[in-house]
Write a protein that holds these residues in place. Structure first.
Motif, PDB file in Angstrom:
ATOM      1  N   ASP A 192      49.149 -36.712  36.458  1.00 53.67           N
ATOM      2  CA  ASP A 192      50.410 -36.204  35.915  1.00 53.67           C
ATOM      3  C   ASP A 192      51.480 -37.301  35.912  1.00 53.67           C
ATOM      4  OD1 ASP A 192      52.353 -34.496  34.956  1.00 53.67           O
ATOM      5  OD2 ASP A 192      52.891 -33.739  36.941  1.00 53.67           O
ATOM      6  N   SER A 193      51.178 -38.382  35.204  1.00 56.02           N
ATOM      7  CA  SER A 193      52.124 -39.498  35.074  1.00 56.02           C
ATOM      8  C   SER A 193      51.673 -40.349  33.893  1.00 56.02           C
ATOM      9  CB  SER A 193      52.142 -40.344  36.347  1.00 56.02           C
ATOM     10  OG  SER A 193      52.829 -41.562  36.126  1.00 56.02           O
ATOM     11  N   SER A 194      52.502 -40.420  32.870  1.00 56.12           N
ATOM     12  CA  SER A 194      52.097 -41.145  31.668  1.00 56.12           C
ATOM     13  C   SER A 194      51.965 -42.646  31.911  1.00 56.12           C
ATOM     14  CB  SER A 194      53.078 -40.888  30.522  1.00 56.12           C
ATOM     15  OG  SER A 194      54.391 -41.227  30.899  1.00 56.12           O
ATOM     16  N   TRP A 195      52.873 -43.226  32.722  1.00 56.71           N
ATOM     17  CA  TRP A 195      52.769 -44.671  32.939  1.00 56.71           C
ATOM     18  C   TRP A 195      51.513 -45.025  33.730  1.00 56.71           C
ATOM     19  CZ3 TRP A 195      52.331 -47.202  37.521  1.00 56.71           C
ATOM     20  CH2 TRP A 195      52.829 -46.607  38.683  1.00 56.71           C
ATOM     21  N   MET A 196      51.114 -44.137  34.626  1.00 53.51           N
ATOM     22  CA  MET A 196      49.882 -44.381  35.377  1.00 53.51           C
ATOM     23  C   MET A 196      48.674 -44.316  34.444  1.00 53.51           C
ATOM     24  SD  MET A 196      50.398 -42.348  38.998  1.00 53.51           S
ATOM     25  CE  MET A 196      51.573 -42.898  40.238  1.00 53.51           C
ATOM     26  N   LYS A 197      48.671 -43.347  33.536  1.00 58.91           N
ATOM     27  CA  LYS A 197      47.580 -43.231  32.558  1.00 58.91           C
ATOM     28  C   LYS A 197      47.499 -44.487  31.705  1.00 58.91           C
ATOM     29  CE  LYS A 197      47.739 -38.181  32.083  1.00 58.91           C
ATOM     30  NZ  LYS A 197      48.046 -37.051  31.189  1.00 58.91           N
ATOM     31  N   HIS A 198      48.647 -44.946  31.206  1.00 62.17           N
ATOM     32  CA  HIS A 198      48.676 -46.138  30.364  1.00 62.17           C
ATOM     33  C   HIS A 198      48.198 -47.368  31.140  1.00 62.17           C
ATOM     34  CE1 HIS A 198      50.509 -43.760  27.367  1.00 62.17           C
ATOM     35  NE2 HIS A 198      51.754 -43.839  27.786  1.00 62.17           N
ATOM     36  N   THR A 199      48.578 -47.449  32.404  1.00 64.53           N
ATOM     37  CA  THR A 199      48.164 -48.584  33.231  1.00 64.53           C
ATOM     38  C   THR A 199      46.649 -48.598  33.422  1.00 64.53           C
ATOM     39  OG1 THR A 199      50.269 -48.562  34.428  1.00 64.53           O
ATOM     40  CG2 THR A 199      48.433 -49.723  35.465  1.00 64.53           C
ATOM     41  N   ILE A 200      46.094 -47.437  33.698  1.00 70.03           N
ATOM     42  CA  ILE A 200      44.640 -47.342  33.874  1.00 70.03           C
ATOM     43  C   ILE A 200      43.918 -47.710  32.585  1.00 70.03           C
ATOM     44  CG2 ILE A 200      42.736 -45.726  34.293  1.00 70.03           C
ATOM     45  CD1 ILE A 200      44.784 -44.275  36.221  1.00 70.03           C
ATOM     46  N   ASN A 201      44.409 -47.191  31.453  1.00 70.40           N
ATOM     47  CA  ASN A 201      43.805 -47.541  30.166  1.00 70.40           C
ATOM     48  C   ASN A 201      43.877 -49.051  29.918  1.00 70.40           C
ATOM     49  OD1 ASN A 201      43.031 -44.957  29.330  1.00 70.40           O
ATOM     50  ND2 ASN A 201      45.042 -44.507  28.488  1.00 70.40           N
ATOM     51  N   ALA A 202      45.019 -49.635  30.242  1.00 74.23           N
ATOM     52  CA  ALA A 202      45.188 -51.085  30.054  1.00 74.23           C
ATOM     53  C   ALA A 202      44.187 -51.856  30.910  1.00 74.23           C
ATOM     54  CB  ALA A 202      46.619 -51.485  30.408  1.00 74.23           C
ATOM     55  N   GLU A 203      44.024 -51.437  32.153  1.00 70.12           N
ATOM     56  CA  GLU A 203      43.111 -52.129  33.059  1.00 70.12           C
ATOM     57  C   GLU A 203      41.659 -51.971  32.600  1.00 70.12           C
ATOM     58  OE1 GLU A 203      43.781 -54.171  35.285  1.00 70.12           O
ATOM     59  OE2 GLU A 203      45.729 -53.738  36.186  1.00 70.12           O
ATOM     60  N   VAL A 204      41.324 -50.793  32.092  1.00 68.50           N
ATOM     61  CA  VAL A 204      39.959 -50.557  31.592  1.00 68.50           C
ATOM     62  C   VAL A 204      39.664 -51.454  30.401  1.00 68.50           C
ATOM     63  CG1 VAL A 204      38.464 -48.899  30.401  1.00 68.50           C
ATOM     64  CG2 VAL A 204      39.699 -48.212  32.466  1.00 68.50           C
ATOM     65  N   TYR A 205      40.569 -51.488  29.431  1.00 69.24           N
ATOM     66  CA  TYR A 205      40.345 -52.327  28.246  1.00 69.24           C
ATOM     67  C   TYR A 205      40.349 -53.812  28.598  1.00 69.24           C
ATOM     68  CZ  TYR A 205      40.516 -48.413  25.007  1.00 69.24           C
ATOM     69  OH  TYR A 205      40.221 -47.255  24.310  1.00 69.24           O
ATOM     70  N   LEU A 206      41.137 -54.176  29.594  1.00 72.35           N
ATOM     71  CA  LEU A 206      41.155 -55.565  30.042  1.00 72.35           C
ATOM     72  C   LEU A 206      39.808 -55.935  30.655  1.00 72.35           C
ATOM     73  CD1 LEU A 206      43.261 -57.834  30.014  1.00 72.35           C
ATOM     74  CD2 LEU A 206      43.933 -57.151  32.317  1.00 72.35           C
ATOM     75  N   LYS A 207      39.247 -54.994  31.399  1.00 74.06           N
ATOM     76  CA  LYS A 207      37.940 -55.199  32.016  1.00 74.06           C
ATOM     77  C   LYS A 207      36.849 -55.326  30.944  1.00 74.06           C
ATOM     78  CE  LYS A 207      35.980 -54.996  36.261  1.00 74.06           C
ATOM     79  NZ  LYS A 207      36.437 -55.721  37.456  1.00 74.06           N
ATOM     80  N   GLU A 208      37.035 -54.590  29.843  1.00 72.03           N
ATOM     81  CA  GLU A 208      36.066 -54.630  28.742  1.00 72.03           C
ATOM     82  C   GLU A 208      36.251 -55.852  27.843  1.00 72.03           C
ATOM     83  OE1 GLU A 208      35.194 -49.854  28.064  1.00 72.03           O
ATOM     84  OE2 GLU A 208      36.651 -50.881  26.782  1.00 72.03           O
TER      85      GLU A 208
END
Length: 208
Positions: A155-171
């Motif tokens: 329940d936090s949009s910035w946390m969701k965006h951060t996780i997505n960013a880290e996932v794509y960075l890992k990929e």
């Protein structure tokens, strides 16, 4: 210190002036409350409200004598020897197990100590914070789909965006990682904005 002295001086002048003119006590309290609110805003703006990353950085540099700001600045700027010193001072100052769990989780993820991070996350009580760290742990372990699943529940949009960013960075998808990183940074202020900016600085090209 200088700010405190100025504030005390202003309060003294206002108190004297209002007392001299025999102003109603309700108006007196409203005036003092207004001045106090303005003072607190100015005092905490660099860490809570500002979008100015340089202002936050200047605040952190100036307050290195406070363990928590010392740790934040050291982590953000990868000052390895300082990080070790700072985490020791923070854990010495903050004795609460739940507070320590947050600091240990952050420090452990920084050091890529996954087992210690997992152990500390179990003691974090706020659900969205716990899930955020769990997702970051999954990313460290290469469990990217699991990280996204956890992230979508937070329940936090910035946390969701951060996780997505880290996932794509890992990929290795830097473009998508950059887009999500920018969204996360735009939705935060103060210290959290500063930490995110420093974390993704290499892929942002100095642009938000």
């Amino acid at each position: 210190m200088k700010t405190h002295i100025i504030f005390i001086g202003i309060i003294f002048v206002i108190s004297f002036t209002l007392g001299y003119f025999d102003v109603n006590w309700i108006l007196y309290l409203i005036t003092i409350f207004g001045v106090l609110s303005a003072y607190l805003y100015l005092l905490y703006s660099p860490i809570l409200f500002t979008n100015d990353i340089l202002k936050t950085e200047a605040f952190l540099k100036k307050n290195q004598n406070k363990p928590i700001f010392y740790l934040i600045y050291s982590l953000a700027n990868h000052l390895e020897s300082n990080v070790e010193d700072a985490i020791s001072k923070v854990l010495l100052k903050y004795k609460s197990p739940t507070k320590q769990a947050h600091f240990i989780a952050i420090y452990s993820l920084y050091k890529h100590d996954i087992e210690r991070a997992k152990a500390s996350v179990g003691q974090i009580q706020v659900l969205k914070n716990k899930e955020y760290y769990q997702a970051l742990i999954c990313i460290e372990e290469g469990k990217l789909k699991e990280a996204l699943t956890i992230g979508n529940k937070i329940d936090s949009s910035w946390m969701k965006h951060t996780i997505n960013a880290e996932v794509y960075l890992k990929e290795g998808n830097e473009e998508k990682a950059r887009n999500y990183a920018k969204q996360a940074i735009r939705e935060t202020k103060g210290i959290q904005k500063y930490l995110l900016y420093k974390n993704f600085e290499k892929i942002l090209d100095g642009k938000l």
